[in-house]
Design an enzyme around this catalytic site. Structure first.
Site, short mmCIF file in Angstrom:
data_model
loop_
_atom_site.label_atom_id
_atom_site.label_comp_id
_atom_site.label_asym_id
_atom_site.label_seq_id
_atom_site.Cartn_x
_atom_site.Cartn_y
_atom_site.Cartn_z
N ASP A 150 -8.27 3.87 0.43
CA ASP A 150 -7.46 4.10 2.07
C ASP A 150 -8.08 4.49 3.52
O ASP A 150 -9.12 5.70 2.64
CB ASP A 150 -6.93 5.21 1.49
CG ASP A 150 -5.43 5.71 2.54
OD1 ASP A 150 -5.50 5.51 3.73
OD2 ASP A 150 -4.55 7.00 1.61
N ARG A 198 -3.60 0.05 5.13
CA ARG A 198 -4.08 -1.46 4.58
C ARG A 198 -3.27 -2.62 4.09
O ARG A 198 -3.86 -4.13 4.75
CB ARG A 198 -4.59 -1.09 2.92
CG ARG A 198 -5.80 -0.14 3.17
CD ARG A 198 -5.89 0.48 1.78
NE ARG A 198 -4.31 1.46 1.82
CZ ARG A 198 -4.34 2.42 0.98
NH1 ARG A 198 -5.34 2.33 0.07
NH2 ARG A 198 -3.18 2.96 0.22
N CYS A 202 0.81 -1.47 0.33
CA CYS A 202 -0.02 0.00 0.10
C CYS A 202 0.61 1.61 0.06
O CYS A 202 2.00 1.08 -0.36
CB CYS A 202 -1.06 -0.32 1.18
SG CYS A 202 0.01 0.09 2.84
P1 4NP Z 1 -1.75 3.06 4.14
O1 4NP Z 1 -1.97 4.45 4.74
O2 4NP Z 1 -1.05 3.22 2.77
O3 4NP Z 1 -3.42 1.49 3.44
O4 4NP Z 1 -0.47 2.22 4.81
C1 4NP Z 1 -2.03 5.32 5.05
C2 4NP Z 1 -0.62 5.83 5.16
C3 4NP Z 1 -0.34 6.76 5.52
C4 4NP Z 1 -0.45 7.71 4.61
C5 4NP Z 1 -1.90 7.21 3.25
C6 4NP Z 1 -2.09 6.30 4.34
N1 4NP Z 1 -0.27 9.47 4.65
O5 4NP Z 1 -0.41 10.50 4.55
O6 4NP Z 1 0.50 9.47 5.83
#
Ligand code: 4NP
Length: 161
Positions: free
Chosen positions: A128, A15, A9
């Protein structure tokens, strides 16, 4: 040699660690833990070294899963050699991984999580949950649980061939 699956992800704190945990549980239920292994990583490095987001850990706990100690790491081109199947959670993750692939065999390993969504699923990718509330985290866990059933069925055939 185990069959190696990598979930990807953006941050590797919501995720993809959830996908790894839910997949691992489904692999164990299917008795495939000696044949299949999984890991997860992110396309971005902002959260490298961190534990999963506490909101995702809470959602996983509500669904009966425990965190196995994974720390966030960033995707590396070496992962194309080290994994058999690379599963981006959304379309942006898929594009970012494909942009790092230099050979057709590498591109061929990349398949979006949505390839294992059932026909009636309304989502087209794993959304997300980062900027939303707890319901979004629960929805991700449930979406992943539904998808992993089909992925594990496929793994069963893959490792028996
Ligand atoms: P992930 O979620 O990709 O599912 O781990 C996110 C984690 C961090 C961020 C965005 C989505 N961020 O903008 O820092």
């Amino acid at each position: 040699m185990k069959y190696r699956v990598l979930f990807v992800c953006l941050g590797n704190i919501c995720r993809s660690p959830a996908a790894e945990i839910v997949f691992h549980a489904a692999v164990e239920r299917a008795g495939l833990q000696d044949r299949v292994m999984a890991d997860s990583c992110g396309t971005a490095s902002y959260h490298t070294g961190e534990k999963p987001d506490r909101r995702m850990l809470a959602a996983l706990e509500r669904a009966g899963y425990a965190w196995g100690g994974h720390r966030a790491r960033t995707f590396s081109r070496r992962d194309f050699e080290q994994f058999d199947l690379i599963i981006p959670q959304d379309e942006a993750n898929r594009r970012d991984i494909l942009a790092l692939a230099s050979r057709p065999e590498q591109k061929a390993k990349v398949h979006p999580m949505s390839d294992w969504f059932a026909a009636g699923e309304t989502e087209r990718e794993v959304p997300d949950p980062y900027y939303g509330g707890p319901a979004g985290f629960d929805a991700v866990v449930q979406l992943l649980e539904r998808a992993m059933e089909s992925l594990v069925q496929e793994m069963k055939q893959q490792v028996q061939d």
